[in-house]
Design a protein around this motif. Structure first.
Motif, PDB file in Angstrom:
ATOM      1  N   ALA A 169      40.009 134.094  13.978  1.00  0.00           N
ATOM      2  CA  ALA A 169      39.449 135.449  13.941  1.00  0.00           C
ATOM      3  C   ALA A 169      39.647 136.140  12.596  1.00  0.00           C
ATOM      4  O   ALA A 169      39.269 137.293  12.449  1.00  0.00           O
ATOM      5  N   SER A 170      40.208 135.450  11.623  1.00  0.00           N
ATOM      6  CA  SER A 170      40.369 136.083  10.306  1.00  0.00           C
ATOM      7  C   SER A 170      39.008 136.505   9.788  1.00  0.00           C
ATOM      8  O   SER A 170      38.037 135.761   9.866  1.00  0.00           O
ATOM      9  N   ARG A 171      38.953 137.710   9.229  1.00  0.00           N
ATOM     10  CA  ARG A 171      37.667 138.176   8.714  1.00  0.00           C
ATOM     11  C   ARG A 171      37.377 137.614   7.327  1.00  0.00           C
ATOM     12  O   ARG A 171      36.242 137.656   6.873  1.00  0.00           O
ATOM     13  N   SER A 172      38.414 137.129   6.632  1.00  0.00           N
ATOM     14  CA  SER A 172      38.184 136.816   5.227  1.00  0.00           C
ATOM     15  C   SER A 172      38.055 135.341   4.893  1.00  0.00           C
ATOM     16  O   SER A 172      37.541 135.023   3.834  1.00  0.00           O
ATOM     17  N   SER A 173      38.465 134.469   5.754  1.00  0.00           N
ATOM     18  CA  SER A 173      38.386 133.049   5.418  1.00  0.00           C
ATOM     19  C   SER A 173      37.722 132.261   6.525  1.00  0.00           C
ATOM     20  O   SER A 173      37.836 132.599   7.691  1.00  0.00           O
ATOM     21  N   GLY A 174      37.079 131.159   6.132  1.00  0.00           N
ATOM     22  CA  GLY A 174      36.418 130.308   7.106  1.00  0.00           C
ATOM     23  C   GLY A 174      37.356 129.247   7.656  1.00  0.00           C
ATOM     24  O   GLY A 174      38.490 129.097   7.222  1.00  0.00           O
ATOM     25  N   MET A 175      36.854 128.517   8.629  1.00  0.00           N
ATOM     26  CA  MET A 175      37.584 127.391   9.196  1.00  0.00           C
ATOM     27  C   MET A 175      37.475 126.205   8.235  1.00  0.00           C
ATOM     28  O   MET A 175      36.530 126.089   7.481  1.00  0.00           O
ATOM     29  N   ARG A 176      38.470 125.315   8.329  1.00  0.00           N
ATOM     30  CA  ARG A 176      38.447 124.151   7.443  1.00  0.00           C
ATOM     31  C   ARG A 176      39.133 122.971   8.098  1.00  0.00           C
ATOM     32  O   ARG A 176      39.863 123.122   9.085  1.00  0.00           O
ATOM     33  N   LEU A 177      38.908 121.804   7.545  1.00  0.00           N
ATOM     34  CA  LEU A 177      39.678 120.627   7.913  1.00  0.00           C
ATOM     35  C   LEU A 177      40.793 120.470   6.895  1.00  0.00           C
ATOM     36  O   LEU A 177      40.573 120.649   5.698  1.00  0.00           O
ATOM     37  N   LEU A 178      41.972 120.123   7.368  1.00  0.00           N
ATOM     38  CA  LEU A 178      43.054 119.877   6.411  1.00  0.00           C
ATOM     39  C   LEU A 178      42.739 118.618   5.615  1.00  0.00           C
ATOM     40  O   LEU A 178      42.120 117.684   6.108  1.00  0.00           O
ATOM     41  N   ASP A 179      43.192 118.627   4.383  1.00  0.00           N
ATOM     42  CA  ASP A 179      42.934 117.500   3.490  1.00  0.00           C
ATOM     43  C   ASP A 179      44.274 117.110   2.886  1.00  0.00           C
ATOM     44  O   ASP A 179      44.554 117.375   1.733  1.00  0.00           O
ATOM     45  N   GLU A 180      45.124 116.537   3.722  1.00  0.00           N
ATOM     46  CA  GLU A 180      46.491 116.250   3.287  1.00  0.00           C
ATOM     47  C   GLU A 180      46.890 114.900   3.885  1.00  0.00           C
ATOM     48  O   GLU A 180      46.755 114.688   5.091  1.00  0.00           O
ATOM     49  N   SER A 181      47.376 114.044   3.045  1.00  0.00           N
ATOM     50  CA  SER A 181      47.770 112.714   3.495  1.00  0.00           C
ATOM     51  C   SER A 181      48.819 112.826   4.614  1.00  0.00           C
ATOM     52  O   SER A 181      49.773 113.581   4.505  1.00  0.00           O
ATOM     53  N   GLY A 182      48.606 112.100   5.683  1.00  0.00           N
ATOM     54  CA  GLY A 182      49.565 112.097   6.786  1.00  0.00           C
ATOM     55  C   GLY A 182      49.310 113.155   7.836  1.00  0.00           C
ATOM     56  O   GLY A 182      49.989 113.202   8.848  1.00  0.00           O
ATOM     57  N   LEU A 183      48.329 114.015   7.609  1.00  0.00           N
ATOM     58  CA  LEU A 183      48.012 115.079   8.573  1.00  0.00           C
ATOM     59  C   LEU A 183      46.538 115.013   8.958  1.00  0.00           C
ATOM     60  O   LEU A 183      45.681 114.768   8.107  1.00  0.00           O
ATOM     61  N   VAL A 184      46.277 115.261  10.225  1.00  0.00           N
ATOM     62  CA  VAL A 184      44.908 115.515  10.679  1.00  0.00           C
ATOM     63  C   VAL A 184      44.938 116.915  11.270  1.00  0.00           C
ATOM     64  O   VAL A 184      45.755 117.193  12.155  1.00  0.00           O
ATOM     65  N   GLY A 185      44.086 117.797  10.771  1.00  0.00           N
ATOM     66  CA  GLY A 185      44.219 119.154  11.275  1.00  0.00           C
ATOM     67  C   GLY A 185      43.027 120.029  11.009  1.00  0.00           C
ATOM     68  O   GLY A 185      42.153 119.709  10.198  1.00  0.00           O
ATOM     69  N   VAL A 186      43.002 121.138  11.731  1.00  0.00           N
ATOM     70  CA  VAL A 186      41.998 122.185  11.520  1.00  0.00           C
ATOM     71  C   VAL A 186      42.749 123.487  11.255  1.00  0.00           C
ATOM     72  O   VAL A 186      43.835 123.711  11.779  1.00  0.00           O
ATOM     73  N   GLY A 187      42.162 124.320  10.413  1.00  0.00           N
ATOM     74  CA  GLY A 187      42.839 125.556  10.081  1.00  0.00           C
ATOM     75  C   GLY A 187      41.859 126.623   9.666  1.00  0.00           C
ATOM     76  O   GLY A 187      40.648 126.400   9.613  1.00  0.00           O
ATOM     77  N   GLN A 188      42.402 127.794   9.401  1.00  0.00           N
ATOM     78  CA  GLN A 188      41.587 128.871   8.866  1.00  0.00           C
ATOM     79  C   GLN A 188      42.272 129.407   7.619  1.00  0.00           C
ATOM     80  O   GLN A 188      43.429 129.839   7.664  1.00  0.00           O
ATOM     81  N   GLY A 189      41.554 129.383   6.505  1.00  0.00           N
ATOM     82  CA  GLY A 189      42.136 129.799   5.249  1.00  0.00           C
ATOM     83  C   GLY A 189      43.402 129.000   4.972  1.00  0.00           C
ATOM     84  O   GLY A 189      43.538 127.838   5.389  1.00  0.00           O
ATOM     85  N   ALA A 190      44.323 129.621   4.264  1.00  0.00           N
ATOM     86  CA  ALA A 190      45.589 128.966   3.960  1.00  0.00           C
ATOM     87  C   ALA A 190      46.679 129.456   4.905  1.00  0.00           C
ATOM     88  O   ALA A 190      47.852 129.187   4.690  1.00  0.00           O
ATOM     89  N   CYS A 191      46.286 130.160   5.969  1.00  0.00           N
ATOM     90  CA  CYS A 191      47.256 130.904   6.792  1.00  0.00           C
ATOM     91  C   CYS A 191      47.570 130.321   8.159  1.00  0.00           C
ATOM     92  O   CYS A 191      48.676 130.514   8.653  1.00  0.00           O
ATOM     93  N   THR A 192      46.616 129.690   8.800  1.00  0.00           N
ATOM     94  CA  THR A 192      46.847 129.195  10.158  1.00  0.00           C
ATOM     95  C   THR A 192      46.254 127.799  10.298  1.00  0.00           C
ATOM     96  O   THR A 192      45.219 127.500   9.709  1.00  0.00           O
ATOM     97  N   ALA A 193      46.920 126.966  11.072  1.00  0.00           N
ATOM     98  CA  ALA A 193      46.395 125.611  11.277  1.00  0.00           C
ATOM     99  C   ALA A 193      47.074 124.940  12.456  1.00  0.00           C
ATOM    100  O   ALA A 193      48.199 125.282  12.826  1.00  0.00           O
ATOM    101  N   ILE A 194      46.359 123.978  13.025  1.00  0.00           N
ATOM    102  CA  ILE A 194      46.912 123.057  14.021  1.00  0.00           C
ATOM    103  C   ILE A 194      46.763 121.660  13.446  1.00  0.00           C
ATOM    104  O   ILE A 194      45.683 121.313  12.955  1.00  0.00           O
ATOM    105  N   ALA A 195      47.834 120.874  13.504  1.00  0.00           N
ATOM    106  CA  ALA A 195      47.748 119.537  12.914  1.00  0.00           C
ATOM    107  C   ALA A 195      48.590 118.553  13.701  1.00  0.00           C
ATOM    108  O   ALA A 195      49.511 118.923  14.426  1.00  0.00           O
ATOM    109  N   THR A 196      48.243 117.283  13.522  1.00  0.00           N
ATOM    110  CA  THR A 196      49.033 116.207  14.103  1.00  0.00           C
ATOM    111  C   THR A 196      49.233 115.135  13.048  1.00  0.00           C
ATOM    112  O   THR A 196      48.490 115.069  12.063  1.00  0.00           O
ATOM    113  N   ASP A 197      50.254 114.300  13.261  1.00  0.00           N
ATOM    114  CA  ASP A 197      50.401 113.132  12.394  1.00  0.00           C
ATOM    115  C   ASP A 197      49.944 111.862  13.118  1.00  0.00           C
ATOM    116  O   ASP A 197      50.202 110.759  12.670  1.00  0.00           O
ATOM    117  N   ASP A 198      49.274 112.064  14.241  1.00  0.00           N
ATOM    118  CA  ASP A 198      48.776 110.952  15.039  1.00  0.00           C
ATOM    119  C   ASP A 198      47.469 110.454  14.425  1.00  0.00           C
ATOM    120  O   ASP A 198      46.464 111.159  14.420  1.00  0.00           O
TER     121      ASP A 198
END
Lengths: 715, 715
Positions: A169-198
C-alpha cells in the motif's frame, strides 16, 4: 473463550515501529511501518485444491461484493478493454467456518483444510546497546518476523501449489522482485518484503494471483506494473511440506525530527535483503523461542488471560522504536498506538512492569530523556490569586508525536486554558517519574544511576510538596494546586477523556493513592542516597496522604472520586497505585489504607456502579468509558494484593470486547465505551496484563524469570 | 480561452519527482513525492476579512457537505466530547466566481478580493553534473518551489492576518514546526515543509485554522497532535504587504531498487531546512526567471497554446527524477505519470525536443542506460514457421516502475503471448533509440559519443533490416516481423490501448514513416562515423520505406493504417515522423512522400474521420481514444512541415478536454476517450507542444534560444 478467529493482531519485530498485521477479513492487514492503524493491504495465503486447477485462500483480501463486477486491474492501461489480459478467477476464499486459529504472543497459527500457516514473532529482551554483545543485540532487534506455510498432501494424488504474498500500500514505490543471491522474494520499494531461501519457490508480480500461480511464460513473472506479489511452491503428492519465509521491514535515512535519529538496526543491516537473510538463517532459534514463550504463558494463565496477554504484548512490540541519535546513543520510544505520541509518560508507567522484567535499560533510557529534555520548572496557581506560588520540577506528557520530537520542555499534547482533554498532566507525570524510577532502582540496584539523579529525586520531592500546598502545615499529601502552565485551566490525569471522577487531577482519589505510593518509593530512594531528611519528608507526605484518603470515607466506608469537592462518583482505580509498593518489594505498613481500599472495591464492584451488564469492569460509576490496560492492572491488585478471587466472567467480557466485530480491526485497544473501542485503538498499553502471571510476592523478579525463562538480573 | 480556474497543476522542482499540486477544489492537491496522482491534501491560503474576525480562503480544502456535521478532529482523543475544545468556524471559502487565475509555466497566480497568491516554479535547464559548476547545478535542482502571498490593505482600517499552510497526508510522520534559526515553518516528517524567513510570521499546529490564527496562548501553537500547520502574518492598515515562502521537498536514503541510487540533490542538501534556506535566499532570481519564461511563451503562442504548453511543462517537471548511482554517476529518469514507468522509451522520443533544447546531456544519459542495461538481442518470428530467423538488437519499453528498476534486459511492462496492451514494443523502441540518438548527435555534435556508440548504430541498422525481412531482396523498409520474445504474440506500438490502426506494429503506417525517418537519421550518423557502407544500406532502406508507403495509397490517394493487411482505418500519426528529418536539419529529399502524407492529412482531417464533433483531433478514424501529446506533435508537422494553418478550433477543444471537470483533477493528461481522460493521466508527455513555439526551419536551435533565453549550445 469464544472461537471467533477473525481479528487483527500485530506480528512485530522489536523496536522497528513496524508490524505485519493480520487476521481481520478483507484487505485490512499487511506491512505497517510507523502507522497509526493497519496498512489495509491484501494478503494472499493459500493452496491449490486437491483436484488441481483451483485454489483456496485465507480471507485476507477483498473481492468485489457479490453481484458487482471486479474492477479490471489493467483498465488504467488498456482503457477500452481490447487486450483480454485477465484470466478467469481461480482463487476462492475458505469459508469462515473452515478456519481455525490459535494465537499466542510468539506464534499465531491458522489452519484451514490441510493448510497450516504460522507466523512467528520474536519475544525477547533487548540488551543494552551500550553494553551488549553485537550479535545478541542484532538478533534481538532484527526487523523481521517469520512465517511457515505447511501443506499436507500425503493423501493427494497431484502436485499442489501453495502461495504467500501481498499487494503493498505504499504510495511512493512499486512492487518488485528481489534480486539477491540466495533469496527468492517479493517486496515494495526498499522497505518491505517477503522472502525465502527455498530454491524450489518462485516469485512473480501480476495484477491477479492466477498469473503467478500458473505463469504462461517465466519471463512474464517480472511484471513490475502488477501490484501483487506472490511466492509459490509446489507440494508433491504424498508429501507434507513446509515453506519458510521471512517478512522484513527496513527504513533508511533520518527517522525523526526534533532529535535527529535513525533506526538502531541500521548499525547491523544495510538493506532489507540483509535483514531477510539474517532472519532466515536464525529461523529455528526464533521460532522455538516463540513456542517456548507461549507455553509458559499458557501454563500460568486461563485461556482468556493468555490470549489477552499475548495480544497486548504483540501490540506493545509493534509500537516500540529503538533509535540511535547522531552521537550513537540509543533512544527507546514506545509510540502511543493510534495517537503515536512518543513515550507518553502515563503509558511508560504502565509498561514499566513488562519493561523492567524484559529490559530495564529501556526504562532508564526513557527516564533520562525526560530529565534531559522533557522536564521543566513551573509555578503553581493559587485559586483566586493572580500571584503564583513556587512549584518545581515537572515532566511533559510525552516527547512528541509520530516521529516529530517536540521542542525541549514541551509535549506535543498539552495546551493551556483547558479543564479537560489536552490540558497539562504535570502532577501526574511527576508522580510517574518517581514511580518509574523507584521501580527501576529496586530491580536493578543501579546505585550509580541513582547517585547521578540525586538532584532530580530531591527536586521531585520539593515539587510534589509544593503542588500539595505552599505551607507545610497545610499539606495533606494530596495534589491540591494546578501548575501555572495551565493559565487558569486545571490539570488532568491520564484518564483524559473521562469526566471529573477520573479526569480531574486536583484532589483526585486515584492520584491521591498514587501520590502515597510515590512518596513511599521516594522515601526509599532518598534513604538509599543517604538523604535522610528528604526521606523523612517523603514519609511524612505518604502518611498525610494515607490519612487524607482514610478521612475521606463516607458513612458507608466508600471513597469519593474527588476528595472534598463533592464528586461522589465511585472509581475502581482508587486501588491502582497499591501495585507500586508491592512491585517495589516494600513491606505493607499501611494495612488500614489497604483494607479501606479493599472494602471500597468490594462495594463498588457491582452492576450499576463499577460493572457493566456483561460483567466487564467499569472504571468509574459515572462514565461509560473503561480502559482495559487499567482494568488488567486493577485486577492484579484486586487478586494479589486485596485477595479477591479471579473474576472469570469479567475476563470473558473483556475478551468479547476485543473480539467485537467493530473493534477487531484495531488489534488490541484500550478505551472502550460500553465495549466499543472508540479511542486508544491499536494500542501498546495492555502489557499491564503480564502481572497476571505472577503468583508470589516478588512480582517483577518472578516476571523476569517467566518472561525471559532465565533467572537473574538483566542489563 | 475558457475562464475555468479550478484545475490541478504541478508546481514542481526539477528532478525531485516531487510536486506541489494545486488548483482543483477541495482537499485535492498538496505535496506529492513519487506519487501516481495528487496527494489529496488540504491547502489553506487566505486572509482576514476587512471587518476583522472572519477569514476568506481559496477553496483548496474541504468542509463537510452542507447539512452534514463536521467530524470533530479531536473526537479520537476526547471520545465522549467532554472537552469543548473546538472553536466556532471563522474561515469561509471565497465563492468560485470571485477567484481569478493566470497560469504560465513559471508563475501561477490566483486573485480573490485583495488577496494575491503566486506560486513560482523553476523553469531551467539542468547542467551536466559531470561538468557543471556546483553552484549552478545546486540552483537548478534545489527541491523547492516558491510562493508569495500579497494582501492589499491600503484601504483597510484594521490589521489583517494572512495565512498559508497545509495538512500533510503522509501516513508515517506527523506534522511539526521547524526548529531552525532563521526559518519559520511547518512541515511533515523530514520530507515536506513550507517556510519563510520573515520574522513577523508565526507558525502553529492545530486541528483547525482558527486556533492558529487567533492563538489563546503562544505556547499552544506547538500542538503536534494537530494535523494542520499554518504560517500567519499580519498586514497593517494602509499597507500592501507580501509574504514569501519556500515549499520544500526532501527524500533521504536509498531511492530506487534494482539500481541503487539516491537523489542527486543530496549532494548539496543535508536536510529540508537546507533546501528551504537556499530557496529563500535565491527567491528573486528564481521568480524573475519564471516570469521571463512565461513572457516568452506568451509572446509566441495563442493563449490556448501558451496555457497548454505551460501545463505540459509543469507535468513534465513533476515527473523528472535526477538520481545519483553508488559510484556518483548521474541517472536521469522521467517517470510516466500515473503509471510511473521509468524512462519509457516511447515517451523519451517525445520528450526529446524539449530535453535537447534544455539539457541534451539527459538525453545521452538515458540513451546510455538503454545500451548498458536495457537492450537485448532477439530473434524474429516467422509466421507459420517454428524456427526463428536472426533479429538483432532491441531496447526495452521502460527501465522499471515506481522506483523499482527492472532486471537487466527487461522492462516492467512487456509480456509474451499477447497481441495488444502489454505486448513487446521491440521494433518501436529500436526506432526510438535511433531517432533520439540522431537528434542528440545533430544538436550537440558530440562526435566522441557517436564514436563510442559506433557498434550500437551498426547493430541498430542490422536489427532494423532483419525485422523487415531476412532476405535483402524481399525488404520493403517496413517492419514485417515480430520479435521472438512475443512467443507467438505480436508486437505493438506506443499506442498500446488503441485498436490495430495504431496499436499493431507490423506493417503499421505510423511505424513505417517512423522507420523511414530513422533510416535517414541513421544514414547521417553512420556517414559521420565514416561507415559508408552502413550509411548506404540505411539510405536504401529509407527509400524502400518511402516507396512502400507511396505504393500503399488507395485510389483516392489515402493511406491505410496497416499496409497490406486490410486495415483501412485512417490515422493522423501517419505524418508524425515527418518531424524527425526536419528537427535533425536534413534537406527534404522526399517531396513526394511529404506531399502524399499532406494530402492524406487534408483528406482525413474532418468530422467522421479524424475529427471529433467538437473540432478536436481524432488520431484514428476507428478509435475514440486520442492522445494530446501526439496531437500537439502532429499539429506542428501539419503547420510547419505540411503548411496547414493553425486549427484554433481544435486548440479550443483540446483546452476544453483538459479543463473538463472529470479531467481537471489530473493536471495534464494524455489519453482522451471522447474528451475524457481515462488513461495516461497526470502525465509528462505533453511537452511535444513546445515545438509550437518554433517558426523557422531550425526548430531545436530556435527552441533552445527561446526556452533558455540564451543562444548557443548547452552541455
Amino acid at each position: 473463550m469464544t472461537d471467533s478467529v477473525f481479528y487483527n493482531a500485530h506480528h512485530a519485530p522489536i523496536g522497528a515501529f513496524a508490524t505485519f498485521t493480520l487476521g481481520f477479513p478483507g484487505s485490512k492487514g499487511g506491512f505497517g511501518i510507523e502507522l497509526a492503524k493497519p496498512a489495509d493491504e491484501p494478503i494472499y495465503i493459500g493452496v491449490e485444491d486437491v483436484g488441481g486447477g483451483s485454489y483456496s485462500a485465507l480471507p485476507f483480501f477483498s473481492y468485489a461484493p457479490e453481484g458487482e463486477p471486479e474492477k479490471r486491474a489493467e483498465a488504467d492501461y488498456d482503457v477500452e478493454g481490447l487486450a483480454e489480459f485477465s484470466r478467469p478467477r481461480k482463487v476462492r476464499q475458505f469459508p469462515p467456518s473452515a478456519v481455525r486459529r490459535n494465537m499466542g504472543a510468539g506464534v499465531d497459527e491458522w489452519q484451514a483444510g490441510d493448510l497450516t500457516f504460522r507466523l512467528y514473532s520474536p519475544v525477547r529482551s533487548v540488551p543494552d546497546p551500550d553494553k551488549a554483545d553485537p550479535d545478541t543485540l542484532r538478533e534481538a532487534i532484527a526487523p523481521a518476523v517469520l512465517a511457515e506455510l505447511t501443506v499436507d498432501n500425503r493423501e493427494g494424488a497431484k502436485p499442489r501449489r501453495a502461495f504467500f504474498g501481498f499487494s503493498g500500500a505504499s504510495r511512493s514505490s512499486g512492487m518488485r522482485l528481489l534480486d539477491e543471491s540466495g533469496l527468492v522474494g517479493v517486496g515494495q520499494g526498499a522497505c518491505t518484503a517477503i522472502a525465502t531461501d527455498d530454491r524450489d519457490v518462485w516469485a512473480g508480480l501480476a495484477f491477479q494471483p492466477e498469473k503467478i500461480l500458473e505463469p504462461s511464460d517465466d519471463d512474464n513473472l517480472a511484471f513490475l506494473v502488477g501490484n501483487l506479489g506472490l511466492l509459490v511452491g509446489v507440494v508433491k503428492p504424498g508429501e507434507r511440506r513446509t515453506f519458510r519465509f521471512a517478512i522484513g521491514f527496513f527504513r533508511d535515512g533520518q527517522t525523526t525530527t526534533g532529535i535527529e535519529t535513525r533506526y538502531l538496526y541500521r548499525r547491523f543491516f544495510g538493506c532489507i535483503e540483509d535483514v531477510l537473510k539474517h532472519a532466515l538463517a536464525n529461523f529455528a532459534r526464533t521460532s522455538s523461542e516463540a513456542e517456548a514463550f507461549d507455553a509458559r504463558l499458557r501454563e500460568r494463565l486461563s485461556p482468556e488471560r493468555a490470549w489477552m496477554t499475548a495480544h497486548a504484548i504483540r501490540s506493545y512490540f509493534g509500537s516500540t522504536q529503538l533509535l540511535e541519535r547522531e552521537d550513537g546513543q540509543p533512544l527507546w520510544v514506545v509510540n502511543e498506538g493510534e495517537y503515536r505520541m512518543m513515550n507518553t509518560f502515563d503509558l511508560t508507567v504502565d509498561h514499566v512492569f513488562f519493561e523492567i522484567a524484559m529490559n530495564p535499560w529501556t526504562v532508564r533510557n526513557v527516564l533520562d530523556l525526560f530529565v534531559e529534555r522533557y522536564s521543566y520548572e513551573d509555578d503553581v496557581q493559587v485559586p483566586c490569586q493572580s500571584e503564583p506560588k513556587p512549584g518545581g520540577l515537572a515532566f511533559t506528557h510525552d516527547m512528541g508525536v509520530a516521529n516529530a520530537f517536540s521542542p525541549r520542555g514541551k509535549s506535543g499534547y498539552e495546551q493551556s486554558g483547558l479543564t479537560g482533554c489536552f490540558s497539562y498532566m504535570s502532577s501526574e507525570e511527576l508522580l510517574n517519574w518517581v514511580l518509574t524510577a523507584g521501580l527501576y532502582l529496586t530491580h536493578t540496584g543501579d546505585s550509580a544511576w541513582a547517585a547521578s539523579r540525586r538532584g532530580v529525586f530531591l527536586d521531585c520531592l520539593r515539587s510534589l510538596e509544593n503542588r500539595d500546598h505552599w505551607e507545610d502545615a497545610l499539606r495533606n499529601g494530596v495534589m491540591g494546586l494546578d501548575g501555572a502552565r495551565c493559565r487558569g485551566g486545571s490539570e488532568i490525569t491520564t484518564y483524559d477523556s473521562l469526566d471529573a471522577s477520573l479526569g480531574q487531577a486536583r484532589n483526585n482519589l486515584y492520584l491521591a493513592v498514587k501520590a502515597w505510593a510515590a512518596y513511599l518509593l521516594l522515601e526509599r530512594a532518598l534513604s538509599g542516597l543517604g538523604e535522610t531528611s528528604g526521606a523523612c519528608r517523603a514519609r511524612v507526605q505518604a502518611e498525610r496522604a494515607a490519612a487524607t484518603i482514610l478521612a475521606a470515607r463516607d458513612g458507608c466506608g466508600l471513597l469519593p472520586a474527588v476528595i472534598g469537592e463533592g464528586v461522589d462518583a465511585r472509581i475502581i482505580p482508587a486501588i491502582e497505585a497499591l501495585v507500586y509498593p508491592v512491585a517495589a518489594g516494600l513491606h505493607d505498613e499501611f494495612p488500614e489504607l489497604r483494607a479501606a481500599l479493599g472494602y471500597h472495591l468490594e462495594s463498588v464492584l457491582r452492576t450499576g456502579a463499577c460493572k457493566f451488564a456483561d460483567g466487564g469492569w467499569k472504571l468509574s460509576s459515572t462514565s461509560r468509558n473503561s480502559w482495559l490496560s487499567k482494568i488488567y492492572l486493577c485486577q492484579f491488585v484486586a487478586e494479589r494484593i486485596l485477595g479477591r478471587p479471579i473474576d472469570a466472567e469479567a475476563d470473558r467480557a473483556h475478551v468479547a470486547w476485543l473480539l467485537d466485530r467493530d473493534n477487531a480491526y484495531y488489534a488490541w485497544s484500550d478505551q472502550m465505551v460500553e465495549g466499543k473501542a472508540v479511542g486508544s485503538r491499536y494500542y501498546p498499553r495492555g502489557v499491564t496484563s503480564v502481572l497476571w502471571m505472577c503468583s508470589g510476592n516478588r512480582p517483577i523478579a518472578e516476571l523476569r524469570e517467566l518472561l525471559q525463562s532465565r533467572p537473574g538480573r538483566a542489563d
